[in-house]
Design a protein around this motif. Structure first.
Motif, PDB file in Angstrom:
ATOM      1  N   HIS A   1    -122.199 -66.287  27.018  1.00 43.88           N
ATOM      2  CA  HIS A   1    -120.837 -66.803  27.188  1.00 43.88           C
ATOM      3  C   HIS A   1    -120.265 -66.175  28.459  1.00 43.88           C
ATOM      4  CE1 HIS A   1    -116.915 -68.106  25.290  1.00 43.88           C
ATOM      5  NE2 HIS A   1    -116.470 -67.192  26.129  1.00 43.88           N
ATOM      6  N   ARG A   2    -119.766 -66.994  29.363  1.00 46.27           N
ATOM      7  CA  ARG A   2    -119.331 -66.526  30.683  1.00 46.27           C
ATOM      8  C   ARG A   2    -117.867 -66.104  30.659  1.00 46.27           C
ATOM      9  NH1 ARG A   2    -121.557 -72.097  32.949  1.00 46.27           N
ATOM     10  NH2 ARG A   2    -120.333 -72.587  31.103  1.00 46.27           N
ATOM     11  N   ILE A   3    -117.608 -64.858  31.064  1.00 49.54           N
ATOM     12  CA  ILE A   3    -116.250 -64.309  31.086  1.00 49.54           C
ATOM     13  C   ILE A   3    -115.875 -63.965  32.516  1.00 49.54           C
ATOM     14  CG2 ILE A   3    -114.750 -62.429  30.334  1.00 49.54           C
ATOM     15  CD1 ILE A   3    -116.455 -62.192  27.819  1.00 49.54           C
ATOM     16  N   ALA A   4    -114.725 -64.469  32.951  1.00 47.96           N
ATOM     17  CA  ALA A   4    -114.174 -64.116  34.264  1.00 47.96           C
ATOM     18  C   ALA A   4    -112.988 -63.194  34.051  1.00 47.96           C
ATOM     19  CB  ALA A   4    -113.738 -65.368  35.013  1.00 47.96           C
ATOM     20  N   VAL A   5    -113.053 -61.990  34.613  1.00 42.95           N
ATOM     21  CA  VAL A   5    -111.960 -61.019  34.528  1.00 42.95           C
ATOM     22  C   VAL A   5    -111.216 -61.062  35.857  1.00 42.95           C
ATOM     23  CG1 VAL A   5    -111.338 -58.624  34.099  1.00 42.95           C
ATOM     24  CG2 VAL A   5    -113.363 -59.599  32.994  1.00 42.95           C
ATOM     25  N   LEU A   6    -109.967 -61.521  35.812  1.00 45.85           N
ATOM     26  CA  LEU A   6    -109.190 -61.727  37.033  1.00 45.85           C
ATOM     27  C   LEU A   6    -108.345 -60.491  37.339  1.00 45.85           C
ATOM     28  CD1 LEU A   6    -108.012 -63.375  39.350  1.00 45.85           C
ATOM     29  CD2 LEU A   6    -106.464 -64.467  37.691  1.00 45.85           C
ATOM     30  N   ALA A   7    -108.713 -59.760  38.389  1.00 48.21           N
ATOM     31  CA  ALA A   7    -107.990 -58.555  38.791  1.00 48.21           C
ATOM     32  C   ALA A   7    -107.002 -58.888  39.900  1.00 48.21           C
ATOM     33  CB  ALA A   7    -108.977 -57.488  39.274  1.00 48.21           C
ATOM     34  N   LEU A   8    -105.755 -58.481  39.713  1.00 48.41           N
ATOM     35  CA  LEU A   8    -104.717 -58.672  40.720  1.00 48.41           C
ATOM     36  C   LEU A   8    -104.248 -57.317  41.241  1.00 48.41           C
ATOM     37  CD1 LEU A   8    -102.683 -61.498  38.929  1.00 48.41           C
ATOM     38  CD2 LEU A   8    -104.459 -61.737  40.686  1.00 48.41           C
ATOM     39  N   HIS A   9    -103.386 -57.327  42.249  1.00 54.07           N
ATOM     40  CA  HIS A   9    -102.900 -56.100  42.881  1.00 54.07           C
ATOM     41  C   HIS A   9    -102.314 -55.158  41.838  1.00 54.07           C
ATOM     42  CE1 HIS A   9    -101.092 -53.427  45.762  1.00 54.07           C
ATOM     43  NE2 HIS A   9     -99.877 -53.659  45.286  1.00 54.07           N
ATOM     44  N   GLN A  10    -102.680 -53.867  41.935  1.00 56.89           N
ATOM     45  CA  GLN A  10    -102.240 -52.826  41.008  1.00 56.89           C
ATOM     46  C   GLN A  10    -102.707 -53.098  39.581  1.00 56.89           C
ATOM     47  OE1 GLN A  10    -100.322 -49.664  41.553  1.00 56.89           O
ATOM     48  NE2 GLN A  10    -101.523 -50.183  43.374  1.00 56.89           N
ATOM     49  N   VAL A  11    -103.949 -53.541  39.458  1.00 57.02           N
ATOM     50  CA  VAL A  11    -104.539 -53.765  38.148  1.00 57.02           C
ATOM     51  C   VAL A  11    -104.688 -52.430  37.421  1.00 57.02           C
ATOM     52  CG1 VAL A  11    -106.908 -53.606  39.040  1.00 57.02           C
ATOM     53  CG2 VAL A  11    -106.460 -54.858  36.915  1.00 57.02           C
ATOM     54  N   VAL A  12    -104.455 -52.448  36.121  1.00 55.92           N
ATOM     55  CA  VAL A  12    -104.583 -51.239  35.310  1.00 55.92           C
ATOM     56  C   VAL A  12    -106.072 -50.940  35.119  1.00 55.92           C
ATOM     57  CG1 VAL A  12    -104.093 -50.178  33.075  1.00 55.92           C
ATOM     58  CG2 VAL A  12    -102.405 -51.688  34.146  1.00 55.92           C
ATOM     59  N   GLY A  13    -106.485 -49.742  35.502  1.00 58.00           N
ATOM     60  CA  GLY A  13    -107.901 -49.405  35.497  1.00 58.00           C
ATOM     61  C   GLY A  13    -108.572 -49.570  34.141  1.00 58.00           C
ATOM     62  N   LEU A  14    -107.945 -49.065  33.076  1.00 61.49           N
ATOM     63  CA  LEU A  14    -108.549 -49.173  31.749  1.00 61.49           C
ATOM     64  C   LEU A  14    -108.648 -50.628  31.315  1.00 61.49           C
ATOM     65  CD1 LEU A  14    -109.659 -47.904  29.178  1.00 61.49           C
ATOM     66  CD2 LEU A  14    -107.304 -47.664  28.362  1.00 61.49           C
ATOM     67  N   ASP A  15    -107.590 -51.388  31.553  1.00 64.78           N
ATOM     68  CA  ASP A  15    -107.600 -52.804  31.175  1.00 64.78           C
ATOM     69  C   ASP A  15    -108.713 -53.564  31.885  1.00 64.78           C
ATOM     70  OD1 ASP A  15    -105.337 -52.080  29.830  1.00 64.78           O
ATOM     71  OD2 ASP A  15    -103.955 -53.325  30.978  1.00 64.78           O
ATOM     72  N   LEU A  16    -108.932 -53.212  33.146  1.00 72.58           N
ATOM     73  CA  LEU A  16    -109.954 -53.895  33.932  1.00 72.58           C
ATOM     74  C   LEU A  16    -111.359 -53.642  33.367  1.00 72.58           C
ATOM     75  CD1 LEU A  16    -110.913 -55.462  36.465  1.00 72.58           C
ATOM     76  CD2 LEU A  16    -110.878 -53.278  37.692  1.00 72.58           C
ATOM     77  N   GLY A  17    -111.618 -52.404  32.966  1.00 72.26           N
ATOM     78  CA  GLY A  17    -112.941 -52.070  32.481  1.00 72.26           C
ATOM     79  C   GLY A  17    -113.208 -52.464  31.039  1.00 72.26           C
ATOM     80  N   THR A  18    -112.143 -52.702  30.280  1.00 74.28           N
ATOM     81  CA  THR A  18    -112.306 -52.971  28.846  1.00 74.28           C
ATOM     82  C   THR A  18    -113.185 -54.188  28.547  1.00 74.28           C
ATOM     83  OG1 THR A  18    -110.282 -51.846  28.144  1.00 74.28           O
ATOM     84  CG2 THR A  18    -111.058 -53.657  26.761  1.00 74.28           C
ATOM     85  N   PRO A  19    -112.930 -55.370  29.135  1.00 74.71           N
ATOM     86  CA  PRO A  19    -113.760 -56.524  28.767  1.00 74.71           C
ATOM     87  C   PRO A  19    -115.242 -56.319  29.040  1.00 74.71           C
ATOM     88  CG  PRO A  19    -111.775 -57.240  29.914  1.00 74.71           C
ATOM     89  CD  PRO A  19    -111.845 -55.749  30.063  1.00 74.71           C
ATOM     90  N   SER A  20    -115.585 -55.810  30.225  1.00 74.58           N
ATOM     91  CA  SER A  20    -116.997 -55.609  30.549  1.00 74.58           C
ATOM     92  C   SER A  20    -117.643 -54.630  29.592  1.00 74.58           C
ATOM     93  CB  SER A  20    -117.138 -55.099  31.987  1.00 74.58           C
ATOM     94  OG  SER A  20    -116.655 -56.054  32.903  1.00 74.58           O
ATOM     95  N   GLN A  21    -116.928 -53.549  29.261  1.00 74.30           N
ATOM     96  CA  GLN A  21    -117.495 -52.533  28.384  1.00 74.30           C
ATOM     97  C   GLN A  21    -117.677 -53.051  26.964  1.00 74.30           C
ATOM     98  OE1 GLN A  21    -118.643 -49.444  29.037  1.00 74.30           O
ATOM     99  NE2 GLN A  21    -119.243 -49.307  26.883  1.00 74.30           N
ATOM    100  N   VAL A  22    -116.641 -53.684  26.415  1.00 80.10           N
ATOM    101  CA  VAL A  22    -116.691 -54.101  25.008  1.00 80.10           C
ATOM    102  C   VAL A  22    -117.637 -55.287  24.827  1.00 80.10           C
ATOM    103  CG1 VAL A  22    -115.373 -54.968  23.045  1.00 80.10           C
ATOM    104  CG2 VAL A  22    -114.386 -53.218  24.545  1.00 80.10           C
ATOM    105  N   PHE A  23    -117.492 -56.308  25.650  1.00 79.53           N
ATOM    106  CA  PHE A  23    -118.328 -57.497  25.468  1.00 79.53           C
ATOM    107  C   PHE A  23    -119.806 -57.220  25.759  1.00 79.53           C
ATOM    108  CE2 PHE A  23    -114.205 -59.712  25.857  1.00 79.53           C
ATOM    109  CZ  PHE A  23    -114.283 -60.487  24.704  1.00 79.53           C
ATOM    110  N   SER A  24    -120.083 -56.245  26.602  1.00 81.00           N
ATOM    111  CA  SER A  24    -121.488 -55.942  26.892  1.00 81.00           C
ATOM    112  C   SER A  24    -122.203 -55.338  25.692  1.00 81.00           C
ATOM    113  CB  SER A  24    -121.596 -54.986  28.084  1.00 81.00           C
ATOM    114  OG  SER A  24    -121.114 -53.694  27.747  1.00 81.00           O
ATOM    115  N   THR A  25    -121.443 -54.800  24.735  1.00 79.21           N
ATOM    116  CA  THR A  25    -122.064 -54.203  23.553  1.00 79.21           C
ATOM    117  C   THR A  25    -122.373 -55.227  22.474  1.00 79.21           C
ATOM    118  OG1 THR A  25    -119.926 -53.713  22.517  1.00 79.21           O
ATOM    119  CG2 THR A  25    -120.853 -52.033  23.974  1.00 79.21           C
ATOM    120  N   ALA A  26    -121.911 -56.468  22.639  1.00 72.16           N
ATOM    121  CA  ALA A  26    -122.174 -57.523  21.648  1.00 72.16           C
ATOM    122  C   ALA A  26    -123.507 -58.169  21.961  1.00 72.16           C
ATOM    123  CB  ALA A  26    -121.049 -58.558  21.674  1.00 72.16           C
ATOM    124  N   ARG A  27    -124.493 -57.885  21.114  1.00 72.87           N
ATOM    125  CA  ARG A  27    -125.860 -58.361  21.370  1.00 72.87           C
ATOM    126  C   ARG A  27    -126.503 -58.875  20.088  1.00 72.87           C
ATOM    127  NH1 ARG A  27    -128.271 -56.443  26.187  1.00 72.87           N
ATOM    128  NH2 ARG A  27    -126.731 -55.337  27.483  1.00 72.87           N
TER     129      ARG A  27
END
Length: 335
Positions: A12-38
């Motif tokens: 399933h393809r996920i696009a995480v859209l980062a804009l100016h002053q993106v919150v660091g934790l929020d940015l990393g959350t989708p990649s980290q959590v969804f990568s563990t679903a196998r």
């Protein structure tokens, strides 16, 4: 129920859209959590990638630059689009975003993509017009600003996350993890979501309706936690559990226990217990060959009719339909 796009060939393809002053934790959350679903054989269910307008670097709130591999064209083929929180810019001060971002988000939604936000990412979705007339949430500290800028949105800042059709929003920081786990559960069932939660060292389930941890006076030292009583109840879901039983486990009066319980969970003891029993029944439907009648008793509902009613209210389907969708042996269907 399970998202149709989760069933297509390939991750399933996920696009995480980062804009100016993106919150660091929020940015990393989708990649980290969804990568563990196998899958059981290790095959990943999701492929999360980061993009920015024009594929240009953006600053994060954590003191580093984000240098993406993709521009907004990533949204053209994404099954899910996630907008992390931001802490600066016109979207927070005047409620506006660039036409190119608006166009990309709206085009993704109109072709059927699922759209999500974490924390103040809800401001971006609202500025794009995707939250008009919908229930949504954001970080409680930004609630008044959000209401001022986006009066057409039905904002509820007291919950962890809200799913309104294909548009999902979460509160701040760790609530984004809860939302991602919720989506994994919708797409692939409780067993996969629970495994993902364990890998993230997170509780497997915090209901979206649970209260955000909004600042409030510190409780008196004489008020103890209800956590022990909750764990006691989880081990006895198959038994009758009265409010007085829970209060006795916590060594509190019924009145004190009820007040403390709601402040800690955002739910009444009865609502919480019903949620726990429903979630346990879902897990048994997914992972065992027990009959629906046996599951109804083991989860504390007592009768198949009671389980069927609660499951339908919670997720809109009958037990047999749920099992047919999520059990590895779908032929095990009970009426």
């Amino acid at each position: 129920m399970r998202n149709n796009r989760a069933m297509t060939a390939g991750p399933h393809r996920i696009a995480v859209l980062a804009l100016h002053q993106v919150v660091g934790l929020d940015l990393g959350t989708p990649s980290q959590v969804f990568s563990t679903a196998r899958a059981a054989d290790g095959t990943p269910f999701y492929d999360a990638r980061v993009c920015t307008p024009g594929g240009q670097p953006v600053r994060s709130t954590a003191g580093f630059q984000v240098v993406p591999d993709h521009g907004l064209e990533l949204l053209d083929t994404a099954d899910t689009v996630i907008v992390p929180g931001i802490h600066d810019g016109a979207v927070l001060t005047s409620g506006t975003i660039s036409p190119e971002v608006t166009g990309a988000l709206r085009a993704a939604y109109e072709r059927g993509a699922r759209i999500m936000s974490i924390c103040t990412g809800a401001f971006v979705l609202a500025a794009a017009g995707l939250l008009d007339g919908r229930r949504a949430t954001t970080h409680w500290a930004y609630a008044e600003r959000f209401r001022h800028l986006h009066g057409r949105v039905d904002l509820d800042p007291g919950v962890l996350f809200i799913a309104d059709d294909r548009v999902l929003t979460s509160a701040g920081v760790a609530a984004g993890i809860d939302l991602c786990l919720h989506v994994i559960r919708l797409d692939h069932g409780s067993e996969v979501a629970n495994r993902a939660a364990r890998r993230c060292v997170m509780p497997p389930w915090r209901d979206g309706g649970q209260a955000q941890y909004i600042e409030q006076p510190v409780p008196k030292a004489t008020d103890s936690s209800t956590a022990g009583a909750r764990e006691w109840a989880r081990q006895r879901l198959h038994e009758p559990i009265a409010l007085r039983d829970l209060a006795e486990q916590a060594r509190m009066s019924v009145r004190t226990f009820t007040r403390r319980f709601r402040s800690e969970t955002g739910l009444s003891p009865a609502q919480w217990l019903l949620q726990q029993r429903t979630d346990h029944a879902r897990l048994l439907l997914e992972t065992t060959d027990l009959t629906v009648d046996q599951i109804a008793h083991r989860s504390g509902f007592g009768t198949t009719a009671a389980l069927r009613q609660q499951l339908h209210q919670r997720i809109g389907v009958a037990p047999s339909t749920y099992r047919r969708t999520f059990h590895p042996r779908p032929e095990l269907v009970d009426t």
